[in-house]
Design an enzyme around this catalytic site. Structure first.
Site, PDB file in Angstrom:
ATOM      1  N   GLY A  18      -7.671 139.170   3.297  1.00 42.49           N
ATOM      2  CA  GLY A  18      -8.157 140.424   2.729  1.00 42.49           C
ATOM      3  C   GLY A  18      -7.072 141.469   2.631  1.00 42.49           C
ATOM      4  O   GLY A  18      -6.459 141.839   3.624  1.00 42.49           O
ATOM      5  N   GLY A  66      -7.397 144.625   1.742  1.00 46.09           N
ATOM      6  CA  GLY A  66      -8.006 145.949   1.691  1.00 46.09           C
ATOM      7  C   GLY A  66      -7.221 146.922   2.569  1.00 46.09           C
ATOM      8  O   GLY A  66      -6.092 146.644   2.959  1.00 46.09           O
ATOM      9  N   PHE A  67      -7.859 148.019   2.912  1.00 44.52           N
ATOM     10  CA  PHE A  67      -7.175 149.041   3.700  1.00 44.52           C
ATOM     11  C   PHE A  67      -6.683 148.496   5.045  1.00 44.52           C
ATOM     12  O   PHE A  67      -5.595 148.826   5.496  1.00 44.52           O
ATOM     13  CB  PHE A  67      -8.101 150.238   3.941  1.00 44.52           C
ATOM     14  N   GLY A  68      -7.485 147.627   5.690  1.00 42.17           N
ATOM     15  CA  GLY A  68      -7.077 147.067   6.972  1.00 42.17           C
ATOM     16  C   GLY A  68      -5.986 146.029   6.815  1.00 42.17           C
ATOM     17  O   GLY A  68      -4.973 146.070   7.501  1.00 42.17           O
ATOM     18  N   VAL A 126     -11.211 132.682   0.436  1.00 39.03           N
ATOM     19  CA  VAL A 126     -11.404 132.068   1.744  1.00 39.03           C
ATOM     20  C   VAL A 126     -12.878 131.694   1.897  1.00 39.03           C
ATOM     21  O   VAL A 126     -13.764 132.524   1.714  1.00 39.03           O
ATOM     22  CB  VAL A 126     -10.977 133.014   2.872  1.00 39.03           C
ATOM     23  N   GLU A 181     -20.309 161.787  -4.849  1.00 38.56           N
ATOM     24  CA  GLU A 181     -19.150 161.879  -5.749  1.00 38.56           C
ATOM     25  C   GLU A 181     -19.480 161.315  -7.128  1.00 38.56           C
ATOM     26  O   GLU A 181     -19.118 161.894  -8.148  1.00 38.56           O
ATOM     27  CB  GLU A 181     -17.956 161.152  -5.130  1.00 38.56           C
ATOM     28  N   ASP A 188     -14.512 146.860   7.826  1.00 36.16           N
ATOM     29  CA  ASP A 188     -15.972 146.874   7.719  1.00 36.16           C
ATOM     30  C   ASP A 188     -16.645 145.709   8.421  1.00 36.16           C
ATOM     31  O   ASP A 188     -17.788 145.811   8.880  1.00 36.16           O
ATOM     32  CB  ASP A 188     -16.383 146.868   6.237  1.00 36.16           C
ATOM     33  N   ALA A 207     -12.763 153.620   5.318  1.00 34.09           N
ATOM     34  CA  ALA A 207     -11.349 153.269   5.195  1.00 34.09           C
ATOM     35  C   ALA A 207     -10.491 153.664   6.410  1.00 34.09           C
ATOM     36  O   ALA A 207      -9.696 152.846   6.868  1.00 34.09           O
ATOM     37  CB  ALA A 207     -10.781 153.886   3.918  1.00 34.09           C
TER      38      ALA A 207
END
Lengths: 419, 419
Positions: free
Chosen positions: B8, B10-12, B76, B167, B297, B312
């Site tokens: 992944g 993503g942010f992590g 995966v 938003e 998450d 995030a």
């Protein structure tokens, strides 16, 4: 108030619209897309150089300034000349005058296997899908143990040595050599092949011999394998077969060897010339239908013994002419015949390398390249689009970087839409 | 050389990769997309404010500077803890250390009809498809004779009063009021409805009451119909049904009322907490698997009596922590437990209007809006992306204009991919 319906928001259609707007006529614009597409830069979207959004401009954004002009998103399926109305998948639209500029589609000349496996560049989605395919091929090559298969994944065959084929070949080899080499250290990217196949004995047939020679030399110098007097006769998902039986193992086949009039032309029940184009009167009207104009790639008009080429400048001049003719007739003035003024042609080969033939002058190299950049920025619609495109060009020029290396759609066998 | 596999981007995942890169480890990055997506700005792509390409950044472009790091494009499908290898649709990848940050998917809480008809914003394609759907609805409204149906086409129901819902609602009403009014003079666009449905009795539950009140007031002032203590229980292609039986005729339903751990979590054969999240040890490792870290998450970790939120900042801090822990262990040092440092939260409502709660300060209005813009530009990856995004923001601020009003994919009943 008389109504003018304009089919197609391509180079011809928007010029006709601009000419007819705010002249006291009810102008209805019809297109199956809600934007005008700047096709000449599609190849840069396909080679990760530009965002797809930067070469499209909403029709409604243009029409805002054109009072009395309306846009309708619809696919035109035919024209009912008796009832004087346009038939669409979304109802009918009556007209007093009609301007048809539905453009062209790729012509595979009946090569079914090629049509099935080849990519082309006519619509925005084609460019995005081709970019996804090219980048996916490299990702697959990374995990491909068989060297032969890996090579085939990194082999790209381009058919057609016209401006599109030349520009795409140059942009692709630069993407590979300058950008992807850095992205794929685990691959010997230099082993990638870009093969340009041209049936004629020279590239850019419309250009002076001097510029043809320069283009050939330049492309070969950049690493493009140029095959002249060669034709692709068959294709599969992993191979391309030439006229002499030679087989090129390649996962990507790009076809820019010909175009033909859009399918709409066949539905009009009028005589079609080679390429499905419609023979028009000298004033661009449809024979027997003086209120119907045909402009752009769909129109077949001979000038000085040869049919006008299917290129943007012809479409633009035809669109303006059709608009002016309608305005003239509304004022009871006669509509003059159309005459195309050839301002020349140009093609970019790569960084700081282009060819241009205009006003009897032959430019090549840096000067021609700058001229190409400026001209394309000028004709690109939308100030913001110009800024974004220029930004990308500067970026590429300075940093040898193309940022849009995104696979936005996953591919599955069959290359259907896999979203 | 020991190998760390990171699932992944993503942010992590990218924070973990950045921490582990160039430290003498063999780092393998795996994602089913070849780019890192900046999800917080997806709603601006969906509301025609940004090009989709400007909020994505190629993983390989990042990995270039990270020697010893490799990227593999793959989905995966599971992890074989016994064999210590990651199982993908593209072969297996052995690991010594594993960092799992596969993120989350939308949680419809079993509401089948809603899942079938609602749009969400998790992937790039979701944003483009939602934008196409919104613009297509207006094009259909233009040719819709029935006033009731026309109104339904211009009615947008947004579920969830968290940052995403707020938003998106603000950006959508501004798109309609400022931009589309000019595009569709033939429509009374002011009749368009944006309905925000929140099950709780307030918006932005994580925010201080003062900012919640400001947000509610501001949104309503902008024309958004905010329904509190309301739940959507059923949906169809042209209607949304609330808990009290009230039916809202609407062609567009956007769901941002919840997320749950990515499907990968269920394949790991470990205990799952509410939302499918995986309970991790205080050091973020998987119980019984000290070499496997779960971040973002997917991870369930309680701190001060409550599970950490699926946002995030948590993912970023977890990613860095996992990376540092692995490095520490490689040097024989102990791995400390993870502790999340909450730097606060913010949400933008509209032009010059946002709310921010950080370091005990409550900001709102222009100051919070500027802070929001700068913070998002800072966290957006890619210098060129920042320029393009800033350009779009300036454009919108000055000219009330959003250029990406393009329908890049035609819709057919069923909203399948119609390319």
């Amino acid at each position: 108030m008389k109504r003018v319906v304009i089919i197609g928001m391509g180079f011809g259609g928007i010029r006709a619209a601009r000419t007819l707007a705010q002249k006291g006529l009810d102008v209805v614009l019809v297109d199956r897309n809600n934007y005008h597409l700047f096709q000449p830069l599609l190849y840069q979207v396909a080679t990760a150089g530009l965002e797809q959004e930067s070469i499209a401009y909403p029709v409604r954004a243009m029409a805002r300034g054109w009072t009395g002009t309306r846009f309708q998103l619809a696919e035109v399926t035919g024209v009912d000349f008796e009832a004087r109305q346009v038939v669409t998948d979304n109802g009918t639209i009556p007209y007093d005058y009609l301007v048809i500029g539905a453009g062209s589609v790729t012509n595979y000349f009946g090569l079914k296997s090629v049509e099935q496996h080849a990519f082309d560049l006519k619509e925005l989605v084609d460019a995005e899908r081709l970019r996804n395919h090219i980048l996916t091929a490299f990702e697959r090559a990374v995990v491909e143990p068989d060297p032969a298969k890996r090579r085939a994944l990194m082999t790209f065959v381009i058919v057609g040595g016209g401006p599109t084929g030349v520009e795409f070949a140059g942009a692709l080899i630069e993407l590979v050599r300058y950008v992807l080499t850095k992205d794929y250290p685990e691959l010997s990217v230099q082993a990638a092949r870009v093969v340009l196949v041209e049936a004629f004995d020279r590239l850019l047939a419309a250009m002076p011999a001097e510029l043809q020679g320069y283009t050939l030399e330049k492309l070969r110098g950049m690493g493009v394998e140029v095959l002249l007097n060669a034709r692709v006769v068959d294709a599969g998902p992993e191979r391309v077969t030439l006229h002499d039986g030679a087989v090129i193992p390649a996962h990507t086949l790009f076809w820019s060897a010909g175009v033909k009039a859009a399918p709409l032309a066949a539905t009009l029940g009028v005589e079609q010339n080679p390429g499905g184009r419609i023979a028009v009167e000298p004033d661009l009207t449809l024979p027997g239908h003086p209120d119907v104009y045909v402009v752009g790639d769909m129109a077949w008009l001979e000038q000085d013994g040869a049919p006008l080429p299917m290129v943007a400048p012809v479409a633009m001049q035809m669109g303006i002419h059709a608009g002016k003719s309608i305005l003239a007739r509304e004022q009871g003035a006669p509509a003059p015949p159309f005459r195309y003024h050839d301002k020349g042609s140009m093609a970019t080969i790569g960084r700081s390398a282009a060819v241009a033939s205009a006003f009897g002058m032959n430019l090549r190299g840096y000067a021609a390249w700058i001229a190409w950049l400026l001209l394309h920025l000028y004709y690109l619609i939308g100030f913001r689009n110009r800024i974004v495109v220029m930004l990308n060009w500067i970026w590429y020029y300075w940093f040898h970087e193309r940022q849009v290396r995104l696979i936005t759609e996953r591919e599955t066998p069959g290359n259907g839409c896999t979203r």
